[in-house]
Structures are given as C-alpha cells and as structure tokens.
Scaffold this active site. Structure first.
Site, PDB file in Angstrom:
ATOM      1  N   ARG A  54      -3.543 -56.160  -4.253  1.00  0.00           N
ATOM      2  CA  ARG A  54      -3.955 -55.722  -2.915  1.00  0.00           C
ATOM      3  C   ARG A  54      -2.753 -55.175  -2.155  1.00  0.00           C
ATOM      4  O   ARG A  54      -1.605 -55.503  -2.454  1.00  0.00           O
ATOM      5  CB  ARG A  54      -4.606 -56.857  -2.148  1.00  0.00           C
ATOM      6  CG  ARG A  54      -3.746 -58.101  -1.908  1.00  0.00           C
ATOM      7  CD  ARG A  54      -2.855 -58.008  -0.697  1.00  0.00           C
ATOM      8  NE  ARG A  54      -2.402 -59.306  -0.237  1.00  0.00           N
ATOM      9  CZ  ARG A  54      -1.308 -59.508   0.468  1.00  0.00           C
ATOM     10  NH1 ARG A  54      -0.497 -58.502   0.735  1.00  0.00           N
ATOM     11  NH2 ARG A  54      -0.979 -60.718   0.887  1.00  0.00           N
ATOM     12  N   GLU A  93      -6.677 -60.133   8.723  1.00  0.00           N
ATOM     13  CA  GLU A  93      -5.275 -60.308   9.152  1.00  0.00           C
ATOM     14  C   GLU A  93      -4.630 -58.957   9.472  1.00  0.00           C
ATOM     15  O   GLU A  93      -3.913 -58.799  10.456  1.00  0.00           O
ATOM     16  CB  GLU A  93      -4.504 -61.028   8.051  1.00  0.00           C
ATOM     17  CG  GLU A  93      -3.035 -61.186   8.362  1.00  0.00           C
ATOM     18  CD  GLU A  93      -2.308 -62.066   7.364  1.00  0.00           C
ATOM     19  OE1 GLU A  93      -2.922 -63.000   6.816  1.00  0.00           O
ATOM     20  OE2 GLU A  93      -1.116 -61.815   7.124  1.00  0.00           O
ATOM     21  N   ARG A 152      -7.032 -54.155   4.315  1.00  0.00           N
ATOM     22  CA  ARG A 152      -6.512 -54.706   3.069  1.00  0.00           C
ATOM     23  C   ARG A 152      -7.253 -53.959   1.971  1.00  0.00           C
ATOM     24  O   ARG A 152      -8.488 -54.007   1.910  1.00  0.00           O
ATOM     25  CB  ARG A 152      -6.800 -56.205   2.952  1.00  0.00           C
ATOM     26  CG  ARG A 152      -5.876 -57.093   3.777  1.00  0.00           C
ATOM     27  CD  ARG A 152      -4.463 -57.139   3.187  1.00  0.00           C
ATOM     28  NE  ARG A 152      -3.543 -57.901   4.009  1.00  0.00           N
ATOM     29  CZ  ARG A 152      -3.346 -59.202   3.895  1.00  0.00           C
ATOM     30  NH1 ARG A 152      -4.001 -59.908   2.995  1.00  0.00           N
ATOM     31  NH2 ARG A 152      -2.486 -59.814   4.666  1.00  0.00           N
ATOM     32  N   CYS A 193       1.962 -59.930   9.394  1.00  0.00           N
ATOM     33  CA  CYS A 193       2.834 -61.023   8.946  1.00  0.00           C
ATOM     34  C   CYS A 193       4.069 -60.438   8.250  1.00  0.00           C
ATOM     35  O   CYS A 193       3.926 -59.546   7.404  1.00  0.00           O
ATOM     36  CB  CYS A 193       2.055 -61.911   7.965  1.00  0.00           C
ATOM     37  SG  CYS A 193       3.002 -63.291   7.321  1.00  0.00           S
ATOM     38  N   THR A 217       5.754 -61.465   5.904  1.00  0.00           N
ATOM     39  CA  THR A 217       5.773 -61.655   4.446  1.00  0.00           C
ATOM     40  C   THR A 217       5.134 -60.476   3.723  1.00  0.00           C
ATOM     41  O   THR A 217       5.279 -60.343   2.512  1.00  0.00           O
ATOM     42  CB  THR A 217       5.002 -62.923   4.018  1.00  0.00           C
ATOM     43  OG1 THR A 217       3.627 -62.761   4.357  1.00  0.00           O
ATOM     44  CG2 THR A 217       5.564 -64.154   4.683  1.00  0.00           C
ATOM     45  N   ARG A 225       0.533 -57.459  -3.125  1.00  0.00           N
ATOM     46  CA  ARG A 225       0.460 -58.766  -3.787  1.00  0.00           C
ATOM     47  C   ARG A 225      -0.397 -58.591  -5.038  1.00  0.00           C
ATOM     48  O   ARG A 225      -1.591 -58.331  -4.966  1.00  0.00           O
ATOM     49  CB  ARG A 225      -0.144 -59.839  -2.882  1.00  0.00           C
ATOM     50  CG  ARG A 225      -0.006 -61.253  -3.487  1.00  0.00           C
ATOM     51  CD  ARG A 225      -0.359 -62.345  -2.498  1.00  0.00           C
ATOM     52  NE  ARG A 225      -1.762 -62.659  -2.474  1.00  0.00           N
ATOM     53  CZ  ARG A 225      -2.366 -63.542  -3.268  1.00  0.00           C
ATOM     54  NH1 ARG A 225      -1.675 -64.219  -4.177  1.00  0.00           N
ATOM     55  NH2 ARG A 225      -3.660 -63.763  -3.163  1.00  0.00           N
ATOM     56  N   ARG A 237      -0.445 -70.088  -5.646  1.00  0.00           N
ATOM     57  CA  ARG A 237      -1.427 -70.446  -4.622  1.00  0.00           C
ATOM     58  C   ARG A 237      -2.597 -71.164  -5.292  1.00  0.00           C
ATOM     59  O   ARG A 237      -2.742 -71.125  -6.497  1.00  0.00           O
ATOM     60  CB  ARG A 237      -1.962 -69.194  -3.903  1.00  0.00           C
ATOM     61  CG  ARG A 237      -0.894 -68.443  -3.141  1.00  0.00           C
ATOM     62  CD  ARG A 237      -1.469 -67.280  -2.335  1.00  0.00           C
ATOM     63  NE  ARG A 237      -0.416 -66.585  -1.596  1.00  0.00           N
ATOM     64  CZ  ARG A 237      -0.628 -65.641  -0.692  1.00  0.00           C
ATOM     65  NH1 ARG A 237      -1.865 -65.248  -0.415  1.00  0.00           N
ATOM     66  NH2 ARG A 237       0.377 -65.068  -0.067  1.00  0.00           N
ATOM     67  N   GLU A 276      -4.294 -68.656  -0.316  1.00  0.00           N
ATOM     68  CA  GLU A 276      -3.188 -69.360   0.327  1.00  0.00           C
ATOM     69  C   GLU A 276      -3.660 -70.628   1.017  1.00  0.00           C
ATOM     70  O   GLU A 276      -4.736 -70.660   1.613  1.00  0.00           O
ATOM     71  CB  GLU A 276      -2.605 -68.412   1.367  1.00  0.00           C
ATOM     72  CG  GLU A 276      -1.308 -68.898   1.874  1.00  0.00           C
ATOM     73  CD  GLU A 276      -0.556 -67.774   2.548  1.00  0.00           C
ATOM     74  OE1 GLU A 276      -1.200 -66.905   3.143  1.00  0.00           O
ATOM     75  OE2 GLU A 276       0.664 -67.787   2.457  1.00  0.00           O
TER      76      GLU A 276
HETATM   77  P1  ADP Z   1      -4.255 -62.259   0.239  1.00  0.00           P
HETATM   78  O1  ADP Z   1      -4.449 -61.740  -1.088  1.00  0.00           O
HETATM   79  O2  ADP Z   1      -4.759 -61.360   1.264  1.00  0.00           O
HETATM   80  O3  ADP Z   1      -2.836 -62.658   0.452  1.00  0.00           O
HETATM   81  P2  ADP Z   1      -5.511 -64.948  -0.068  1.00  0.00           P
HETATM   82  O4  ADP Z   1      -4.395 -65.689  -0.714  1.00  0.00           O
HETATM   83  O5  ADP Z   1      -6.216 -65.604   1.078  1.00  0.00           O
HETATM   84  O6  ADP Z   1      -5.097 -63.561   0.543  1.00  0.00           O
HETATM   85  O7  ADP Z   1      -6.570 -64.585  -1.189  1.00  0.00           O
HETATM   86  C1  ADP Z   1      -7.707 -63.861  -0.855  1.00  0.00           C
HETATM   87  C2  ADP Z   1      -8.813 -64.033  -1.852  1.00  0.00           C
HETATM   88  O8  ADP Z   1      -8.475 -63.357  -3.054  1.00  0.00           O
HETATM   89  C3  ADP Z   1      -9.106 -65.476  -2.231  1.00  0.00           C
HETATM   90  O9  ADP Z   1     -10.494 -65.652  -2.331  1.00  0.00           O
HETATM   91  C4  ADP Z   1      -8.493 -65.583  -3.593  1.00  0.00           C
HETATM   92  O10 ADP Z   1      -9.117 -66.546  -4.408  1.00  0.00           O
HETATM   93  C5  ADP Z   1      -8.740 -64.208  -4.144  1.00  0.00           C
HETATM   94  N1  ADP Z   1      -7.868 -63.849  -5.256  1.00  0.00           N
HETATM   95  C6  ADP Z   1      -6.534 -63.689  -5.250  1.00  0.00           C
HETATM   96  N2  ADP Z   1      -6.078 -63.362  -6.461  1.00  0.00           N
HETATM   97  C7  ADP Z   1      -7.155 -63.298  -7.279  1.00  0.00           C
HETATM   98  C8  ADP Z   1      -7.345 -63.002  -8.650  1.00  0.00           C
HETATM   99  N3  ADP Z   1      -6.323 -62.666  -9.446  1.00  0.00           N
HETATM  100  N4  ADP Z   1      -8.606 -63.023  -9.127  1.00  0.00           N
HETATM  101  C9  ADP Z   1      -9.651 -63.331  -8.337  1.00  0.00           C
HETATM  102  N5  ADP Z   1      -9.534 -63.612  -7.040  1.00  0.00           N
HETATM  103  C10 ADP Z   1      -8.308 -63.608  -6.501  1.00  0.00           C
HETATM  104  C1  CIR Z   2       2.351 -69.673   6.996  1.00  0.00           C
HETATM  105  O1  CIR Z   2       3.401 -69.529   7.631  1.00  0.00           O
HETATM  106  O2  CIR Z   2       2.199 -70.528   6.130  1.00  0.00           O
HETATM  107  C2  CIR Z   2       1.206 -68.740   7.333  1.00  0.00           C
HETATM  108  N1  CIR Z   2       1.468 -68.122   8.595  1.00  0.00           N
HETATM  109  C3  CIR Z   2       1.010 -67.696   6.234  1.00  0.00           C
HETATM  110  C4  CIR Z   2       2.256 -66.960   5.842  1.00  0.00           C
HETATM  111  C5  CIR Z   2       2.025 -65.929   4.747  1.00  0.00           C
HETATM  112  N2  CIR Z   2       2.329 -66.504   3.526  1.00  0.00           N
HETATM  113  C6  CIR Z   2       2.978 -66.044   2.451  1.00  0.00           C
HETATM  114  O3  CIR Z   2       3.699 -66.810   1.845  1.00  0.00           O
HETATM  115  N3  CIR Z   2       2.775 -64.805   2.076  1.00  0.00           N
END
Ligand code: ADP
Ligand code: CIR
Length: 356
Positions: A126, A225, A229, A271, A273, A280, A309, A314
């Site tokens: 993403r 966020e 995305r 953010c 990060t 990511r 994660r 997260e």
């Molecule tokens: P972000 O990718 O925006 O940092 P999150 O960690 O909240 O946010 O993940 C968002 C969603 O994407 C969650 O439902 C997570 O389970 C899903 N996800 C992340 N990586 C994978 C993957 N490789 N396969 C399937 N779902 C995934």
């Molecule tokens: C935190 O500080 O834990 C949240 N605000 C999320 C930060 C984003 N996390 C990351 O490691 N990419």
C-alpha cells in the site's frame, strides 16, 4: 498567540509524559523540556498547535511513535520534534538528508516469495497520498471531507481494465457488510484510539469510504488516516504481481489528482512513519518455529528492518499464528528499495524457518 486553554493542556500533557517512566514512545524520547518550551507557543497558519501534534501520544502512552502532523506546515514549524523522530523511525534518515525521487524501479525483478505456498497466506503493498490544497484530518471541515470524497470517487470511476471498480461510501453501508470487509482485511477498522485522540475521526463516517475492483485485488481507502491509501493485495506470495498492479494504479491516479509532495520529506502523510515513499509492503505469514516467541521474532525481523504486526494490523494480536510482516523504513530509500528490503527480509526469514 496560542490560547491559554491550549497552553494549559500542553503543560499538563508534558507533565504526564514526564511522569510516565515506562512509556516507550518516540514522543517521550524526543520531547525534551527545551524543545517543548521552544514549540509550545507556535501555531501554523491554519491554527494548528503542538497540542494537535502530540495529543495522541499523550493520551495513549503505549504509542510507538505518538505524533501526527495536523497540516503540511507542521512538519516545518515543529521540525525540532518531528526531525529526530523521523530519523529514529526511518533508521538513519538524517536532518540533512533528502528523500530520493519516486522510483518504482524494475518491477519485473520481484518474485513470488513463497512459490510452494507453505508460509505466505497473502501479500499486500500500500501507499498513502495527500491531496494538494487540503490539510490533514484535524484541520479538515466536514464540507472538505465530502468534497474530497467526491473528487476521488469520480476520478477512480474512470479507471479501466483490472483497476475498474466501484466506490462504496461508509455512510449508509450496513454494519454486516462493513464488518465482513474488515474481517477479510480489505477495509480499515473503526474507532482506532490513536487516530481518535489525534482528532482524525471527526464527522465519521462522512467523506470516508472504499473503492475496489470486483475481486478486491485493487482497493483505495478514502479519508481514513490519509486522504488516499492505494492498495494492491492478493492471496499467496506473488509480490511481483502485487507490486506491478500497485505501480500501474498509482501512475494512473497521479495523472488525474495532484498530490502533496515535499522537497525533503517526499510524499506527505498524516503520520511521520509514512512519509517518503509511503510504501508498506507486507505478507501475512505463518512461521511457527521462528514465532514460538514473539519477542524473538521481532528481534530477528528487526535485523532486516522489518516490522511485525498482528493479523488485523497495527496494535493487534496474531490470530492462528498469522503475522503481518512489512518493511519498516519508508524514507531515504526509493519505492523499489523499500519493497526489495521487505522481499529480501522475508526470503531470509523463510530460509531460517526451514532450517530450524
Ligand atoms: P496500514 O497498512 O494502512 O498500515 P494496518 O496495519 O491497520 O494498516 O492494516 C490494514 C489492514 O490490512 C488490516 O486488516 C490488515 O490485516 C491488512 N493487511 C496487511 N497486510 C496484509 C497482507 N499481507 N495480507 C492481507 N491483509 C493484510
Ligand atoms: C503509534 O504511535 O503507535 C500510533 N500513532 C501509530 C504509529 C504508526 N505506526 C507505525 O509504526 N507505522
């Protein structure tokens, strides 16, 4: 001038952080009294203050990072706090460094990281984008959220081929449909306390929604966020196919919507990060031997600049032994290098698991 009420909250927040001896956030690590005193009276031209930056980390002492940028100017005005946190998170992106230009590189060089399908359940890449001319969550009005949603959904409706899909606003979506999309890992969760405390969930669900193609391999989250995305995902370990789909989607969308870009920081996100490439790249993976101890798994993953994660993203736990492992750094390297870092690390972890 910053309001007396805001200053009072800031002083109380700083005291709370000082007293939180077991808080491990980067906010706690880098908000010294000197920096606090230097920044507490500052205000961006949209009226955002240090309180907007730190309130999530003050409220959630278990934050890993703890700060967000209410608008683009915050990255400059509050740089004495943002810069060291950025350098720490993105592993060595120094205050004198400049993020490289966007470069997806030779996408055909990515492989299927698990051709036998023994470990990797699914793969996802993403990136985030902010629309030029709009601030970030805490400064947006309800009218702006709706206007942005309209711009993005109408733009996406012109995509073709594999990227052709439908926009589903959160407003009016049934709870069952929403929960199913969340459970299947396609949609953002609701009520994230880190975002809520950052004032990022006002007017929810207005202006929020998801676009996806029929088989849900290409998706766009709107106004969660970040403004956008952009996501590519599918079952199995074919990182090459997933990344190729993402790059073609991003290229198409960039032709149609101007995005906020900073000369030194790369693409701007809410953010810190996520700055820079905003990429990511993750796998959902089962590594039963390596993961017998999560701390150990995190330690090994850390050596390859990978972040672990839980299954639902997260701040969640692993379910059924499934972990989400992704590149941690997004700045100071190109999009190609960020994804390559994840590919190389995952190949190593699989090799180690096989040898155990
Ligand atoms: P972000 O990718 O925006 O940092 P999150 O960690 O909240 O946010 O993940 C968002 C969603 O994407 C969650 O439902 C997570 O389970 C899903 N996800 C992340 N990586 C994978 C993957 N490789 N396969 C399937 N779902 C995934
Ligand atoms: C935190 O500080 O834990 C949240 N605000 C999320 C930060 C984003 N996390 C990351 O490691 N990419």
């Amino acid at each position: 001038m910053v309001d007396a009420a805001v200053l009072e909250k800031l002083e109380a927040g700083f005291k709370k952080l000082e007293a939180a001896t077991d808080c491990k956030s980067l906010l706690k690590k880098y908000l010294s009294k000197d920096i606090f005193d230097k920044l507490k009276g500052q205000k961006t031209s949209l009226g955002a203050t240090l309180l907007d930056v730190i309130q999530s980390g003050v409220e959630n002492l278990d934050s890993g990072v703890g700060i967000y940028a209410p608008d683009a100017e915050a990255y400059t005005l509050f740089a004495p706090l943002f810069d060291p946190i950025i350098e720490d998170y993105h592993v060595g992106f120094k205050q004198t460094d400049k993020h490289p230009n966007k470069d997806f590189g030779d996408v055909s060089s990515f492989v299927n990281v698990d051709p036998e399908g023994q470990y990797v359940i699914s793969t996802r890449v993403r990136c985030g984008r902010s629309m030029e001319g709009y601030p970030f969550n805490p400064c947006l009005t309800e009218a702006q959220y709706k206007e942005m949603e309209e711009k993005v959904s109408s733009t996406l409706s012109s995509l073709e081929g594999e990227l052709k899909g439908t926009y589903f606003p959160l407003t009016g979506m049934s709870k069952e449909v929403q929960q199913k999309l969340i459970d299947d890992h396609f949609l953002f969760k609701e009520g994230d306390r880190f975002l809520q405390a950052a004032n990022a969930c006002r007017y929810w669900p207005a202006g929020r929604g998801i676009y996806h193609n029929d088989n849900k391999t290409f998706l766009v989250w709107v106004n969660e966020e970040d403004h956008l995305r952009i996501i590519s995902m599918q079952m199995g370990g074919d990182l090459g196919q997933v990344f190729r789909r993402l790059t073609s989607a991003v290229n198409e969308i960039e032709k149609r919507i101007p995005f906020s870009h900073h000369d030194r920081l790369g693409f701007l996100t809410f953010c810190p990060t996520n700055l820079g490439t905003t990429v990511r790249a993750s796998v959902h993976i089962k590594l039963p031997k390596l993961a017998a101890n999560r701390d150990k798994l995190e330690e090994v993953a850390g050596k390859y600049n990978l972040q672990v994660r839980g299954t639902r993203g997260e701040h969640t736990e692993a379910e059924g032994g499934i972990y989400d492992i992704s590149n941690k750094r997004r700045m100071g390297l190109t999009e190609f290098q960020a994804v390559k870092e994840m590919q190389d690390g995952i190949l190593e972890l699989i090799k180690m698991e096989k040898e155990m």
